[in-house]
Design a protein around this motif. Sequence first.
Motif, PDB file in Angstrom:
ATOM      1  N   PHE A  94      66.713  12.139  34.305  1.00  0.00           N
ATOM      2  CA  PHE A  94      65.765  11.017  34.258  1.00  0.00           C
ATOM      3  C   PHE A  94      66.508   9.706  33.974  1.00  0.00           C
ATOM      4  O   PHE A  94      66.209   8.674  34.593  1.00  0.00           O
ATOM      5  CB  PHE A  94      64.712  11.283  33.179  1.00  0.00           C
ATOM      6  N   VAL A  95      67.456   9.760  33.044  1.00  0.00           N
ATOM      7  CA  VAL A  95      68.267   8.561  32.768  1.00  0.00           C
ATOM      8  C   VAL A  95      69.041   8.146  34.014  1.00  0.00           C
ATOM      9  O   VAL A  95      69.123   6.958  34.356  1.00  0.00           O
ATOM     10  CB  VAL A  95      69.236   8.841  31.592  1.00  0.00           C
ATOM     11  N   ASP A  96      69.612   9.143  34.705  1.00  0.00           N
ATOM     12  CA  ASP A  96      70.350   8.877  35.934  1.00  0.00           C
ATOM     13  C   ASP A  96      69.455   8.222  36.981  1.00  0.00           C
ATOM     14  O   ASP A  96      69.867   7.302  37.692  1.00  0.00           O
ATOM     15  CB  ASP A  96      70.918  10.201  36.468  1.00  0.00           C
ATOM     16  N   TRP A  97      68.209   8.687  37.074  1.00  0.00           N
ATOM     17  CA  TRP A  97      67.282   8.158  38.070  1.00  0.00           C
ATOM     18  C   TRP A  97      66.783   6.764  37.678  1.00  0.00           C
ATOM     19  O   TRP A  97      66.575   5.905  38.544  1.00  0.00           O
ATOM     20  CB  TRP A  97      66.105   9.121  38.210  1.00  0.00           C
ATOM     21  N   MET A  98      66.575   6.549  36.390  1.00  0.00           N
ATOM     22  CA  MET A  98      66.022   5.279  35.930  1.00  0.00           C
ATOM     23  C   MET A  98      66.994   4.123  36.120  1.00  0.00           C
ATOM     24  O   MET A  98      66.585   3.002  36.432  1.00  0.00           O
ATOM     25  CB  MET A  98      65.645   5.386  34.443  1.00  0.00           C
ATOM     26  N   ILE A  99      68.290   4.369  35.951  1.00  0.00           N
ATOM     27  CA  ILE A  99      69.276   3.288  36.002  1.00  0.00           C
ATOM     28  C   ILE A  99      69.878   3.228  37.401  1.00  0.00           C
ATOM     29  O   ILE A  99      70.544   4.181  37.832  1.00  0.00           O
ATOM     30  CB  ILE A  99      70.380   3.510  34.950  1.00  0.00           C
ATOM     31  N   PRO A 100      69.670   2.150  38.133  1.00  0.00           N
ATOM     32  CA  PRO A 100      70.254   2.060  39.483  1.00  0.00           C
ATOM     33  C   PRO A 100      71.780   1.941  39.427  1.00  0.00           C
ATOM     34  O   PRO A 100      72.326   1.340  38.512  1.00  0.00           O
ATOM     35  CB  PRO A 100      69.622   0.787  40.064  1.00  0.00           C
ATOM     36  N   ASP A 101      72.445   2.551  40.419  1.00  0.00           N
ATOM     37  CA  ASP A 101      73.905   2.536  40.451  1.00  0.00           C
ATOM     38  C   ASP A 101      74.449   1.142  40.703  1.00  0.00           C
ATOM     39  O   ASP A 101      75.515   0.782  40.196  1.00  0.00           O
ATOM     40  CB  ASP A 101      74.424   3.491  41.533  1.00  0.00           C
ATOM     41  N   ILE A 102      73.741   0.360  41.511  1.00  0.00           N
ATOM     42  CA  ILE A 102      74.194  -0.996  41.860  1.00  0.00           C
ATOM     43  C   ILE A 102      73.286  -2.002  41.163  1.00  0.00           C
ATOM     44  O   ILE A 102      72.068  -1.976  41.370  1.00  0.00           O
ATOM     45  CB  ILE A 102      74.163  -1.220  43.382  1.00  0.00           C
ATOM     46  N   PRO A 103      73.833  -2.877  40.322  1.00  0.00           N
ATOM     47  CA  PRO A 103      72.995  -3.917  39.704  1.00  0.00           C
ATOM     48  C   PRO A 103      72.322  -4.783  40.774  1.00  0.00           C
ATOM     49  O   PRO A 103      72.896  -5.038  41.836  1.00  0.00           O
ATOM     50  CB  PRO A 103      74.002  -4.726  38.878  1.00  0.00           C
ATOM     51  N   LYS A 104      71.108  -5.215  40.475  1.00  0.00           N
ATOM     52  CA  LYS A 104      70.330  -5.952  41.473  1.00  0.00           C
ATOM     53  C   LYS A 104      71.017  -7.243  41.889  1.00  0.00           C
ATOM     54  O   LYS A 104      71.052  -7.583  43.080  1.00  0.00           O
ATOM     55  CB  LYS A 104      68.940  -6.249  40.895  1.00  0.00           C
TER      56      LYS A 104
END
Length: 956
Positions: free
Chosen positions: A876-886
């Motif tokens: 869930f943490v992995d899914w919540m935080i996008p890999d590339i900052p906006k």
Amino acid sequence: MMKRNEKYSSLPIGEKGVDIINIKAIEDIGYVQTDAMILNSVVPEQDSSCQQGLYFQDGSRRVDYILTYHIKKSGAFRKQPTRHGGSASNRSTKKDQPQPGNKNDPEIGEQDHIIDYHEDDKRFRREEFEGKLLEAGLELEKDEDTKTYGIGFVKIHAPWHVLCREAEFMKLKMPTKKVYEVNHGNNFVEKINTFIYKITEPLHPNVEEKRISSVKHLSYPFSREKQHLFDLSDKDSFFDSKTRSTIVYEILKRITCTKAKYTMGITSLLANGVYNAAYPLHDGDCEDENANDRKLLYEEWASYSVFYKYQPIDLIRKYFGEKIGLYFAWLGVYTQMLIPASLVGIIVFLYGCATLDDNIPSMEMCDNRINITMCPLCDRTCSYWKLSTACATARASHLFDNPATVFFSIFMALWAAMFMEHWKRRQMRLNYKWDLTGFEEEEEAVKDHPRAEYESRVMKKSMKKEHRKRKTEKEKLTWRDRFPAYMTNAVMILFMIGLTFAIVFGVILYRISTAAALAMSSSPSTKSNVRVTVMATAVIINLVVILILDEVYGYIARWLTLIEVPKTDKSFEERLIFKAFVLKFVNAFTPIMYVAFFKGRFVGRPGNYVYAFQSFRMEECAPGGCLMELCIQLSIIMLGKQLIQNNLFEIGIPKLKKLIRYFKSKRTSVPEEENNKKLQRYEVDYYLEPFAGLTPEYMEMMIQFGFVTLFVASFPLAPLFALLNNIIEIRLDAKKFIAELRRPVAARAKDIGIWYNILRVVAKLAVIINAFVIAFTSDFIPRLVYLYMYSTDGSMHGFINHTLSYFNVSDFKSGTEPIEPMQLGYKVEICRFKDYREPPWSLNGYDISKQFWAVLAARLAFVIVFQNLVMIMSDFVDWMIPDIPKDISVQIHKEKVLMVELFLKEERGKLQMLENLIARGKEAKSMENCHNHSPINRPQSHKGSNTTLHSQNIDV
């Protein structure tokens, strides 16, 4: 192609210190090269600009790379140290003269006219290689008259046209003239970032790159046809020293020699001893008066006085390249993330200290009024003992075996997921900042370039088939060619893992036999400290074995990878890392795994113990459980590896090797004239330790990451010790890279490669291992089962008595009963041992009790629930935080749009220019037609119009 410069031919022989050869260079697109020169350098003057060895003898051409080789100087040469011309180029023009025994060539060792054919072969191969370098456009200068006696140096310079050509081939992204404003987010986010930056400003290093830039140069792969896009006002600094050395190294790797012996690139020549070193130069001295990047890094990065500051990552990347820059950026992120983990670990430890006096089970164990007599710990020599004597162990176990450790295990699993997500975002920011966003295509092109060893093996295979007169297509190594190597790998890895298990089993036998021997001692103090003595000595033995096997396994992993002959450097590195990690991981964690999951599990019971080799009784856990021993074992091995292997070895071994090389050079008899010379920059760097890659650095941190996450339930202070180690480790590595190692060739990379996958595997494995440690090693589950199923008053009173079974001493097997049964001062009829078994007076005496199955079911249920719950939370943490900052994704898209606009604008300009030229041509043509119709100047105009029209057609 080459000719002797006659300008110097009239000099007397004794004064010929310089032999100059003109080289007709290759003409490049839009560039006409002047004659380059290859020199045998003389000793420069003290005030010359090339004194430090950073430039050629002319003081203007920078040294981009150095090759070194052994030379043999005869006794006559030592007495009269006159330098003569001896370059690869001029020797190639003297084919009519006999090469061996030529007194004018100091490379050839001559002793009573005996020819060293081996050295002669190396010389011929150097000649051919250096000739190919000249054909590739590089400029060379030799120096065989230095203070480093017996070593010749080849200085290599890449001129501008070669840099441009290779930069285009390598698709190097270079900054263009076009700049654009960088958007750091909305106004609120930008204000927060500015506020944080002002607060943390004292923590930033004093380098130019520390300021947050509001503009950025648009980067584009270098192209000679589009040089107008780039700012070429200062060609000397357009390609920095890191890029220049990388370009030269790429040329050195691909040069193929075929005349003397087939060799593929500089790696083959180094392996065969044709050259003994190849390296780029450091920018200057760490203590130089003149400012340079190396000195700045030494002051703002490698000094222990700046341990509290951030690392100058951009400057590290500028000096060492992206691959090393990413390693130190990852190490910095990892160290920062250890701060919250350390704080929570300290809180958990303090909670254990605060609740120590409230822990009912340990209070019951320490209560002398509770008269519990325990069964002997060994056969014959050991006697009965009081449970209260284990009071200290029980109280210490509570520091790490308390309900807070369960929370800390869950926290560390989520911490690992947060750490990896944070690193991915940080990595993307660096990719954008360092212009690596479009690196995939370039990486694929480089990845397919075969290694020299692979090419050599394929060539041998082709030659065998040609000898058999079998015409085939382009050869390559198949699985059949590698099958013996694969079998060797499998057998050796299994053997090494088996060796590790055998050593651990040997240490187990040592513990058992030593405990029995110490129990026979007549000294009361020795008898009372048997468990501590055995545990401490066994852990030290394990540590020493781990340190030794670590070094052995590193060499074995490299050898196993070499015999596989991987095709590319990337494949070679990944296979080496996998083998080394598996062997070193098993080596480091097997002793800990034994204490956590196997010790005390297969001991049997009094009267029916399990024996190894029918004579060694298997050892048991302490009355408080094995968790305390696991904590001690983990802490000693972790701290020992970090202090001895990671710090002392990293400081001591490079210094020792440097000292050995220095003494070897001193041992050689050197003429007084050469002894008085000053060391050049390339000589100083020659005495430094060669760069061995980042694998040892990453491996060290991966093993530490395992210590921090895998058994954190038993040692909450592990993140704190890792943090303290890494604060020192960063500065230690920095000092090693800056002052102790030769400058590495800069390598491009957009991520940390296979190491990220290893991190993910260790993090997933940590969840499973911690679940089993809490369930089976600690007493957390038995306490819960007792509290909710067997406690009469809803408290932990009576828990110790509940976990101990009864044994009738008359049921001892003959020859196993204690020699001194009256040691406690009274006759013992019933003793207790830790297990869930039926009492001897029941119908099924000594059988497994129902409580055992209830506890086992609860343990398995906990493992399943804990593992799945933590895995879901991590995902869930992995899914919540996008890999590339906006904001980075917006900037990357903006760069692409600006690049398209730039080229569209350029194309529109070209079209407009062409239209203007055509319009001018038509206008001129119409004017000429008007003149042709004029009655006065008709004859002259007719003649002139043809000429004018012809010239206009040429212009258009």
